[in-house]
Scaffold this motif. Structure first.
Motif, PDB file in Angstrom:
ATOM      1  N   UNK A   1       0.979  -1.235  -0.033  1.00 35.80           N
ATOM      2  CA  UNK A   1       0.172  -0.099  -0.108  1.00 35.80           C
ATOM      3  C   UNK A   1       0.910   1.318   0.042  1.00 35.80           C
ATOM      4  N   UNK A   2       2.027   1.271   0.798  1.00 31.89           N
ATOM      5  CA  UNK A   2       2.758   2.553   0.889  1.00 31.89           C
ATOM      6  C   UNK A   2       3.543   2.613  -0.266  1.00 31.89           C
ATOM      7  N   UNK A   3       4.051   1.396  -0.859  1.00 32.01           N
ATOM      8  CA  UNK A   3       4.736   1.645  -2.329  1.00 32.01           C
ATOM      9  C   UNK A   3       3.871   2.197  -3.346  1.00 32.01           C
ATOM     10  N   UNK A   4       2.570   2.008  -3.580  1.00 32.84           N
ATOM     11  CA  UNK A   4       1.355   2.285  -4.356  1.00 32.84           C
ATOM     12  C   UNK A   4       1.356   3.841  -4.334  1.00 32.84           C
ATOM     13  N   UNK A   5       1.106   4.220  -3.033  1.00 34.46           N
ATOM     14  CA  UNK A   5       0.937   5.620  -2.864  1.00 34.46           C
ATOM     15  C   UNK A   5       2.234   6.315  -3.230  1.00 34.46           C
ATOM     16  N   UNK A   6       3.257   5.937  -2.905  1.00 31.12           N
ATOM     17  CA  UNK A   6       4.678   6.736  -3.119  1.00 31.12           C
ATOM     18  C   UNK A   6       4.753   6.684  -4.668  1.00 31.12           C
ATOM     19  N   UNK A   7       3.900   5.763  -5.533  1.00 32.82           N
ATOM     20  CA  UNK A   7       4.138   5.724  -6.871  1.00 32.82           C
ATOM     21  C   UNK A   7       2.964   6.573  -7.736  1.00 32.82           C
ATOM     22  N   UNK A   8       2.098   7.098  -6.711  1.00 33.13           N
ATOM     23  CA  UNK A   8       1.007   8.097  -7.045  1.00 33.13           C
ATOM     24  C   UNK A   8      -0.069   7.456  -7.351  1.00 33.13           C
ATOM     25  N   UNK A   9      -0.462   6.208  -6.806  1.00 34.08           N
ATOM     26  CA  UNK A   9      -1.760   5.508  -7.044  1.00 34.08           C
ATOM     27  C   UNK A   9      -2.568   6.035  -5.808  1.00 34.08           C
ATOM     28  N   UNK A  10      -3.717   5.892  -6.024  1.00 40.16           N
ATOM     29  CA  UNK A  10      -4.784   6.035  -4.913  1.00 40.16           C
ATOM     30  C   UNK A  10      -5.034   4.655  -4.575  1.00 40.16           C
ATOM     31  N   UNK A  11      -4.775   4.274  -3.221  1.00 41.21           N
ATOM     32  CA  UNK A  11      -4.781   2.820  -3.082  1.00 41.21           C
ATOM     33  C   UNK A  11      -5.516   2.472  -1.618  1.00 41.21           C
ATOM     34  N   UNK A  12      -5.803   1.465  -1.437  1.00 42.08           N
ATOM     35  CA  UNK A  12      -6.639   0.685  -0.205  1.00 42.08           C
ATOM     36  C   UNK A  12      -6.649  -0.467   0.008  1.00 42.08           C
ATOM     37  N   UNK A  13      -6.779  -1.107   1.143  1.00 44.49           N
ATOM     38  CA  UNK A  13      -7.003  -2.467   1.218  1.00 44.49           C
ATOM     39  C   UNK A  13      -8.526  -2.595   1.307  1.00 44.49           C
ATOM     40  N   UNK A  14      -8.931  -3.644   0.496  1.00 42.05           N
ATOM     41  CA  UNK A  14     -10.497  -3.801   0.143  1.00 42.05           C
ATOM     42  C   UNK A  14     -10.906  -4.911   1.270  1.00 42.05           C
ATOM     43  N   UNK A  15     -12.189  -5.167   0.931  1.00 39.59           N
ATOM     44  CA  UNK A  15     -12.881  -6.194   2.062  1.00 39.59           C
ATOM     45  C   UNK A  15     -12.228  -7.385   1.726  1.00 39.59           C
ATOM     46  N   UNK A  16     -11.699  -7.744   0.680  1.00 44.81           N
ATOM     47  CA  UNK A  16     -11.247  -9.195   0.462  1.00 44.81           C
ATOM     48  C   UNK A  16      -9.745  -9.217   0.979  1.00 44.81           C
ATOM     49  N   UNK A  17      -9.122  -8.268   1.483  1.00 48.27           N
ATOM     50  CA  UNK A  17      -7.899  -8.476   1.849  1.00 48.27           C
ATOM     51  C   UNK A  17      -6.832  -8.045   0.810  1.00 48.27           C
ATOM     52  N   UNK A  18      -7.509  -7.526  -0.475  1.00 47.45           N
ATOM     53  CA  UNK A  18      -6.493  -7.023  -1.595  1.00 47.45           C
ATOM     54  C   UNK A  18      -6.122  -5.615  -1.275  1.00 47.45           C
ATOM     55  N   UNK A  19      -4.981  -5.492  -1.872  1.00 48.03           N
ATOM     56  CA  UNK A  19      -4.374  -4.048  -1.856  1.00 48.03           C
ATOM     57  C   UNK A  19      -4.779  -3.714  -3.314  1.00 48.03           C
ATOM     58  N   UNK A  20      -5.546  -2.746  -3.766  1.00 44.58           N
ATOM     59  CA  UNK A  20      -5.794  -2.115  -5.112  1.00 44.58           C
ATOM     60  C   UNK A  20      -5.462  -0.763  -5.237  1.00 44.58           C
TER      61      UNK A  20
END
Lengths: 408, 408
Positions: free
Chosen positions: A40-59
């Motif tokens: 999640x941290x790496x995604x945000x560093x790379x400019x993505x809007x990211x979150x953990x979803x209800x299935x345990x996926x990071x998207x």
């Protein structure tokens, strides 16, 4: 320890393990949670809007030329088998984040998302692909009742992970909202290495049939029963094992494996009265696989009849092949060729999240050469140069992808 | 329950077991003690002077034409495997007592003894034939240190049984004092039944070679490694198992058996990297057996080389064949013929107390047909008429035996 980009991140991710001296990161474990937070941290560093979803996926998501365009999802999984290697799954997630960070996303006619699924290996629960099925809208609610060895259900484990199972149905994407799912993954086989190629383009994820086979002959004293009077179940099984191998060798595009065997009663001085073995038959072409299963079944029956032993074959599992979408195969091949590499098509013998995503959208896969074809083992390895080429190809693929070709 | 003679006694003896619903009578167990006391009582009823000796054997003697003549020893064993049948061993003891009771012993030019040995199966301790080796004078004192699963030594178990281990050396017979050892035993194989014969005369107790075989190839993913790139240890082992069978089928007088096998890592979806199996090769002719071992070894090496797998063969056991004495074979055949039965010679694939007794004196064996060739199993069975014929033949054999022929 690697010092640059993708390889360094893969080393870092491998530290999130439930064992001190081995990499084991099961679905919804604390190690999985820690790895998800890092991703999640790496995604945000790379400019993505990211979150953990209800299935345990990071998207994570980065918009294209304008907000709300349909998305191309890149992804793979961050759960592992026990005593795993560092690259199976993790490579596809880290490479996707790296590729997105190099994109001129604002120039793209689609959004790009990166998904880090959590349940591809299916080790903890008797269920698999929960994360990708949730996105594909094909998650069977009964899967939430599956329990691990300690009796904890998926539902309960999701809650402990910080997810609300009630949010699962909302995760299902609408078909028009997802243009494609593209996964980079280590090959887990020796083909690319044998051909000296860093990358390959997957044509289909193979379907599989699994059986248990039981042969019943007659047990007897190893010293007192003359050879002509024997009905040795293990000798019959040996003939069948060789017939399985022969059938697969003679059938283009099919593999078949006997992975387990036992002879009973199992004493050095007793003729086996019973032999049991498993059978795993795969092909990217369901018709080829079915013909292979039929041929192997017929040959085993013939051997059993010739040797006057009983044969029971029980089909325990069958999964159809998931063909990769032609336009994605072509687009990935073009990107591979632009990187100066001879495009090589090959099937994926192993299952992947793409099996689930194929219900939602066209699927494509890019394979990366892995050392010795070894996977599911600490010795799993890829080359740093190969990893870099894969990231470049992924980014180039996205930069050149024509959404119109996918709709065709 | 049988009502007459030998069969009734076999039923009675089967009641002495350490398990309520199965026959298990291990060496020096309380069940063995109870059975020994019953056998002692039967011997005395039949006019033998009998006692329990220092090795746990019950030995009875009836004098011939004058006291102190050299003896012909009839016998077998009264210990059993776990969950045994009623006839293996016990038949030879009960039949011997019955045969002696019908003799006109005072007319014989030799004494007759009956021995009920206690350690033929070798189940309780990692040692075997302790009783018959004590008589033969070949008992290794180190065998007394062998311990059972509970840590009890043979020495201690003998004491608990009521025997004084210090008396063991005295049991060794002088060669001139024993003319012959003759054992009646169920065939434990299907040959006599297949030929419709109640009795057979044993030519030799087969020698045996045992090996463990390990094949090392390369493990791999069952879906991702194409057939031509595999080094499947189990497929190689399957080829070897069929080669073992073929070698034995093509070799008169030899049998060979693979009784145990495992494939590692042993998962349905993993190509076996290692396969391990056992090999048991027997022949009544040591030269035939050795040639068979050599041929099988060479074939396994060739298969390993062709398949690029490693092969390790470890010989774990070798026992030379014990030929039966020609004059005893002839005398037993003559007695069988006098009973109106076609004499049939056959080897014994199983080991017997005669293996030990052969160090002391000429050995002969009479086999009795058993149903389905089944032994070491509760379903072990012999026919009442066959048992009666065997007793008659044993008695007739003794009545007609010429000691001079044995010395020749």
């Amino acid at each position: 320890m690697h010092t640059t980009g993708v390889m360094r991140r893969l080393d870092e991710l491998a530290r999130f393990s439930s064992e001190p001296d081995a990499l084991t990161r099961l679905f919804l474990s604390p190690a999985h949670k820690a790895a998800a937070q890092q991703v999640l941290a790496w995604m945000r560093e790379s400019g993505l809007t990211a979150a953990l979803d209800a299935a345990g996926n990071v998207v994570g998501r980065i918009e294209g030329a304008r907000p709300g365009l349909p998305a191309v999802i890149l992804g793979s999984h961050i759960d592992t088998v026990r005593d795993a290697g560092k690259y199976d799954g993790a490579f596809g997630v880290v490479a996707a984040i790296e590729a997105v960070s190099r994109l001129r996303a604002a120039a793209l006619p689609f959004a790009v998302e990166v998904a880090a699924f959590g349940d591809e290996e299916g080790v903890r629960f008797p269920a698999t692909l929960i994360g990708s099925r949730a996105l594909a809208g094909t998650l069977d609610p009964a899967a939430l009742d599956a329990r691990d060895a300690e009796g904890i259900s998926v539902r309960e484990a999701l809650r402990r992970f910080g997810c609300d199972p009630a949010g699962l149905p909302v995760l299902a994407r609408r078909q028009g909202d997802v243009l494609a799912y593209v996964e980079a993954h280590i090959e887990q086989g020796p083909v690319l290495e044998a051909e000296g190629l860093p990358l390959g383009v997957v044509t289909a994820i193979a379907g599989a049939t699994r059986c248990t086979v039981e042969v019943d002959g007659m047990a007897g004293h190893a010293g007192t029963v003359p050879m002509p009077l024997r009905r040795d179940a293990l000798c019959a099984a040996a003939g069948m094992i060789l017939a399985v191998e022969r059938a697969a060798r003679e059938t283009e595009g099919m593999v078949a494996t006997v992975g387990r065997i036992e002879a009973l009663p199992g004493a050095v001085n007793v003729i086996p009265g019973t032999a049991r073995f498993t059978l795993d038959i795969r092909s990217a072409d369901d018709a080829v696989r079915q013909a292979g299963v039929d041929a192997i079944t017929a040959t085993c029956r013939r051997i059993a009849a010739e040797r006057h032993v009983e044969l029971r074959m029980c089909h325990t599992y069958a999964e159809a092949a998931a063909p990769c979408a032609g336009p994605l195969v072509a687009a990935l091949e073009a990107a591979v060729a632009r990187a100066g590499i001879r495009p090589r098509q090959l099937p994926s013998g192993a299952g992947h999240d793409g099996l689930a995503m194929a219900a939602l959208c066209p699927v494509g896969m890019l394979f990366v050469r892995c050392r010795g074809g070894i996977s599911h083992h600490p010795a799993e390895a890829i080359g740093e140069a190969d990893a870099e080429i894969a990231v470049r190809v992924l980014a180039d693929f996205l930069q050149n992808l024509d959404p119109g070709a996918l709709a065709a």
